[in-house]
Scaffold this motif. Structure first.
Motif, PDB file in Angstrom:
ATOM      1  N   SER A 129      30.863  38.898  42.670  1.00  0.00           N
ATOM      2  CA  SER A 129      30.376  39.561  41.467  1.00  0.00           C
ATOM      3  C   SER A 129      31.454  40.484  40.932  1.00  0.00           C
ATOM      4  CB  SER A 129      29.108  40.370  41.772  1.00  0.00           C
ATOM      5  OG  SER A 129      29.447  41.623  42.362  1.00  0.00           O
ATOM      6  N   TYR A 130      31.213  40.983  39.707  1.00  0.00           N
ATOM      7  CA  TYR A 130      32.079  42.000  39.117  1.00  0.00           C
ATOM      8  C   TYR A 130      31.464  43.390  39.236  1.00  0.00           C
ATOM      9  CZ  TYR A 130      35.038  38.293  37.283  1.00  0.00           C
ATOM     10  OH  TYR A 130      35.895  37.214  37.171  1.00  0.00           O
ATOM     11  N   HIS A 131      30.424  43.534  40.081  1.00  0.00           N
ATOM     12  CA  HIS A 131      29.927  44.859  40.395  1.00  0.00           C
ATOM     13  C   HIS A 131      30.956  45.554  41.287  1.00  0.00           C
ATOM     14  CE1 HIS A 131      26.277  43.403  38.712  1.00  0.00           C
ATOM     15  NE2 HIS A 131      25.954  42.641  39.736  1.00  0.00           N
ATOM     16  N   THR A 132      31.007  46.850  41.206  1.00  0.00           N
ATOM     17  CA  THR A 132      31.956  47.599  42.016  1.00  0.00           C
ATOM     18  C   THR A 132      31.483  47.681  43.459  1.00  0.00           C
ATOM     19  OG1 THR A 132      32.576  48.953  40.109  1.00  0.00           O
ATOM     20  CG2 THR A 132      33.151  49.810  42.282  1.00  0.00           C
ATOM     21  N   GLY A 133      32.254  47.086  44.365  1.00  0.00           N
ATOM     22  CA  GLY A 133      32.004  47.293  45.788  1.00  0.00           C
ATOM     23  C   GLY A 133      31.105  46.332  46.505  1.00  0.00           C
ATOM     24  N   GLY A 134      30.541  45.328  45.829  1.00  0.00           N
ATOM     25  CA  GLY A 134      29.672  44.413  46.555  1.00  0.00           C
ATOM     26  C   GLY A 134      28.912  43.469  45.647  1.00  0.00           C
ATOM     27  N   VAL A 135      27.849  42.870  46.199  1.00  0.00           N
ATOM     28  CA  VAL A 135      27.017  41.919  45.456  1.00  0.00           C
ATOM     29  C   VAL A 135      25.542  42.246  45.708  1.00  0.00           C
ATOM     30  CG1 VAL A 135      28.730  40.079  45.642  1.00  0.00           C
ATOM     31  CG2 VAL A 135      26.896  40.225  47.347  1.00  0.00           C
ATOM     32  N   ASN A 136      24.699  41.810  44.788  1.00  0.00           N
ATOM     33  CA  ASN A 136      23.260  41.902  45.000  1.00  0.00           C
ATOM     34  C   ASN A 136      22.789  40.710  45.833  1.00  0.00           C
ATOM     35  OD1 ASN A 136      22.416  44.315  43.623  1.00  0.00           O
ATOM     36  ND2 ASN A 136      22.866  43.276  41.684  1.00  0.00           N
ATOM     37  N   LEU A 137      21.805  40.963  46.690  1.00  0.00           N
ATOM     38  CA  LEU A 137      21.288  39.934  47.594  1.00  0.00           C
ATOM     39  C   LEU A 137      19.767  40.019  47.617  1.00  0.00           C
ATOM     40  CD1 LEU A 137      22.277  37.836  49.854  1.00  0.00           C
ATOM     41  CD2 LEU A 137      21.730  39.672  51.470  1.00  0.00           C
ATOM     42  N   GLY A 138      19.106  38.909  47.281  1.00  0.00           N
ATOM     43  CA  GLY A 138      17.652  38.845  47.359  1.00  0.00           C
ATOM     44  C   GLY A 138      17.235  38.291  48.710  1.00  0.00           C
ATOM     45  N   LEU A 139      16.327  38.971  49.391  1.00  0.00           N
ATOM     46  CA  LEU A 139      15.857  38.542  50.705  1.00  0.00           C
ATOM     47  C   LEU A 139      14.581  37.718  50.577  1.00  0.00           C
ATOM     48  CD1 LEU A 139      16.456  41.896  52.622  1.00  0.00           C
ATOM     49  CD2 LEU A 139      17.886  39.834  52.686  1.00  0.00           C
ATOM     50  N   CYS A 140      14.234  37.037  51.663  1.00  0.00           N
ATOM     51  CA  CYS A 140      13.068  36.159  51.641  1.00  0.00           C
ATOM     52  C   CYS A 140      11.746  36.916  51.581  1.00  0.00           C
ATOM     53  CB  CYS A 140      13.085  35.244  52.860  1.00  0.00           C
ATOM     54  SG  CYS A 140      14.325  33.930  52.791  1.00  0.00           S
ATOM     55  N   ASP A 141      11.762  38.235  51.807  1.00  0.00           N
ATOM     56  CA  ASP A 141      10.531  39.004  51.674  1.00  0.00           C
ATOM     57  C   ASP A 141      10.361  39.575  50.277  1.00  0.00           C
ATOM     58  OD1 ASP A 141      12.443  40.982  51.653  1.00  0.00           O
ATOM     59  OD2 ASP A 141      11.518  42.230  53.196  1.00  0.00           O
ATOM     60  N   GLY A 142      11.297  39.256  49.365  1.00  0.00           N
ATOM     61  CA  GLY A 142      11.209  39.724  47.986  1.00  0.00           C
ATOM     62  C   GLY A 142      12.027  40.962  47.701  1.00  0.00           C
ATOM     63  N   ALA A 143      12.560  41.599  48.746  1.00  0.00           N
ATOM     64  CA  ALA A 143      13.391  42.786  48.548  1.00  0.00           C
ATOM     65  C   ALA A 143      14.777  42.387  48.051  1.00  0.00           C
ATOM     66  CB  ALA A 143      13.510  43.578  49.849  1.00  0.00           C
ATOM     67  N   VAL A 144      15.463  43.320  47.400  1.00  0.00           N
ATOM     68  CA  VAL A 144      16.832  43.101  46.930  1.00  0.00           C
ATOM     69  C   VAL A 144      17.703  44.199  47.501  1.00  0.00           C
ATOM     70  CG1 VAL A 144      18.356  42.910  44.927  1.00  0.00           C
ATOM     71  CG2 VAL A 144      16.046  41.976  44.822  1.00  0.00           C
ATOM     72  N   ARG A 145      18.819  43.802  48.089  1.00  0.00           N
ATOM     73  CA  ARG A 145      19.773  44.748  48.679  1.00  0.00           C
ATOM     74  C   ARG A 145      21.122  44.605  47.990  1.00  0.00           C
ATOM     75  NH1 ARG A 145      19.040  45.809  54.211  1.00  0.00           N
ATOM     76  NH2 ARG A 145      20.955  47.048  54.021  1.00  0.00           N
TER      77      ARG A 145
END
Length: 360
Positions: free
Chosen positions: A318-334
């Motif tokens: 991604s072009y976000h600073t420092g990392g990427v967004n990740l969607g988990l199987c329980d519906g949460a996003v980290r």
């Protein structure tokens, strides 16, 4: 004195903004305060120097104007990074919301389909684990009803391949939820191919496997929520839904064409998923993606060309600073840092590996 009272009233109203706003408004408040105090001082100085001595009003001196311009320039230079950071924070939040919608859609699909997830992609005619027959297709199609795209779902003929007449039209519709606003929103392949389609940033987790599994790779596979030519369900997520990734984001490397498969997420031979057969292929890794078709020298998206789909590996980027967004199987996003350890990353990709590692 009357002018000084007016300045004070202005400052009092600005102080209300400080309590009601975030960092950017707080910063703007102090910028405006500094400018207002500067002008108040200049006005007061002029009043003292000239107000009682002459009825003729005099302009600012050149030195005074240059000082004001210099200060304003410095303040703007300090303000711009804060504004840019605030805009990127808003884009990252929108990206996170998009992943949230897809993750929740998977759960709604599983509730409606006896616990089965949608297919990640299918590259030929086959019947898969849940007994359903598929032709060539990619993952968003079965989730359309759960992201307010029932019309597209009703138009799609599952008895045909995605590139057949009628179906390909549904793959040319731009949906806001396909795109991360930090990277080429609303991209498509630009009518450069007979079967051109829109591009997108969001892809499924296909685990420690290449895009298309060989028999050897199937033997070492530690499970994933999605795959090409396979479907999995909640019962396959033995490591727990809160410990297993469902979706992440990739960079659309070459919008407007077909010179790079990264971003061609509606094609089973493009980039319907992300994976990491090698432990060092972590988010925004300097290790290159392995692609059949790719453009070199794309910012944050290095690549090496390979000859077959059984060798394709694409990391979340991604072009976000420092990392990427990740969607988990329980519906949460980290938000996962670029510095995540390879072991932790392998663990969150695995659905049935029994790893002791987890995301920090």
């Amino acid at each position: 004195m009357k002018k000084m009272k007016n300045w004070n009233k202005t400052l009092d109203s600005l102080e209300q903004c400080q309590n009601a706003s975030g960092y950017v408004k707080w910063f703007i408040y102090h910028v405006l305060r500094a400018i207002s105090l500067l002008f108040a001082r200049i006005v007061a100085s002029i009043s003292v120097r000239f107000g009682k001595q002459s009825s003729v009003r005099r302009a600012f001196t050149l030195v005074e104007l240059l000082v004001v311009i210099a200060i304003i320039g410095i303040l703007i230079a300090l303000l711009l990074p804060a504004v840019q950071a605030a805009r990127e924070a808003a884009r990252r939040m929108q990206c996170s919301n998009n992943l949230k919608q897809w993750s929740l859609a998977v759960h709604t699909h599983a509730d409606a389909k006896q616990g089965w997830f949608n297919i990640g992609a299918c590259n030929n005619d086959r019947t898969v684990e849940n007994g359903r027959a598929y032709r060539r297709i990619s993952w968003p199609t079965e989730l359309w009803p759960y992201v307010e795209q029932q019309q597209l779902f009703s138009q799609y003929d599952f008895g045909k391949r995605f590139h057949d007449a009628g179906n390909i039209d549904t793959y040319r519709q731009k949906i806001a939820g396909y795109y991360c606003p930090s990277n080429n929103p609303n991209s498509d392949q630009g009518n450069t191919d007979t079967y051109w389609r829109v591009m997108g940033n969001y892809v499924t987790n296909m685990g420690n496997s290449p895009l298309h599994q060989s028999t050897e790779e199937q033997a070492r596979f530690t499970g994933a929520p999605f795959g090409v030519g396979h479907v999995y369900g909640l019962e396959n997520i033995a490591d727990g839904t809160s410990n297993t990734a469902a979706f992440s984001e990739i960079i659309i490397a070459a919008p407007g064409g077909t010179t790079d498969q990264r971003g061609d997420f509606l094609n089973d031979e493009g980039s319907p998923g992300f994976m990491a057969r090698d432990a060092d292929l972590t988010p925004n890794s300097k290790v290159p993606d392995y692609c059949r078709i790719c453009v070199e020298n794309v910012s944050k998206a290095p690549c090496t060309k390979v000859g077959a789909n059984t060798d394709v590996e694409i990391a979340p980027r991604s072009y976000h600073t420092g990392g990427v967004n990740l969607g988990l199987c329980d519906g949460a996003v980290r938000f996962v840092s670029d510095t995540v350890s390879p072991n932790s990353w392998q663990a969150v990709l695995s659905a049935d590996g029994g790893e002791s590692e987890s995301l920090p």
